[in-house]
Enzyme design. Structure first.
Site, PDB file in Angstrom:
ATOM      1  N   ALA A  18     -68.996  29.589 -16.246  1.00 21.71           N
ATOM      2  CA  ALA A  18     -67.684  28.958 -16.109  1.00 21.71           C
ATOM      3  C   ALA A  18     -66.667  29.991 -15.638  1.00 21.71           C
ATOM      4  CB  ALA A  18     -67.246  28.376 -17.445  1.00 21.71           C
ATOM      5  N   ASP A  19     -65.845  29.596 -14.657  1.00 21.74           N
ATOM      6  CA  ASP A  19     -64.759  30.478 -14.246  1.00 21.74           C
ATOM      7  C   ASP A  19     -63.481  30.030 -14.953  1.00 21.74           C
ATOM      8  OD1 ASP A  19     -63.756  28.246 -12.881  1.00 21.74           O
ATOM      9  OD2 ASP A  19     -64.509  28.912 -10.940  1.00 21.74           O
ATOM     10  N   SER A  20     -62.386  30.710 -14.666  1.00 24.00           N
ATOM     11  CA  SER A  20     -61.146  30.411 -15.404  1.00 24.00           C
ATOM     12  C   SER A  20     -60.681  28.971 -15.186  1.00 24.00           C
ATOM     13  CB  SER A  20     -60.044  31.396 -15.012  1.00 24.00           C
ATOM     14  OG  SER A  20     -59.832  31.355 -13.620  1.00 24.00           O
TER      15      SER A  20
END
Length: 80
Positions: free
Chosen positions: A37-39
């Site tokens: 997951a990215d931001s």
């Protein structure tokens, strides 16, 4: 709501969001390391948690939610 019920709801959200088999999700599943997951993914997921559980999660608290277990404990502690 019990910790198990919260976990199951969160696991369903994760399975939908990250195209993952719900059975592979544990309390130790890490959003960035295990789910890539990215931001932006994390912000969207936190917003879903807020909608699902009717809780407001401030940004500084959201930054401390790294694993599924962290999310479960946070929701458990802050449920109305």
């Amino acid at each position: 709501m019990t910790e198990e019920e919260i976990f199951n709801k969160i696991a369903e959200l994760i399975a939908d969001n990250f195209q993952l088999d719900k059975d592979k999700i544990t309390m130790d599943t890490n959003f960035t390391k295990d789910l890539d997951a990215d931001s932006i993914d994390l912000v969207e997921f936190i917003m879903q948690l807020e909608d699902e559980f009717g809780a407001e999660i401030p940004d500084e608290d959201a930054e401390n939610i790294a694993t599924v277990g962290d999310a479960v404990k946070y929701i458990k502690a802050h449920q109305g």
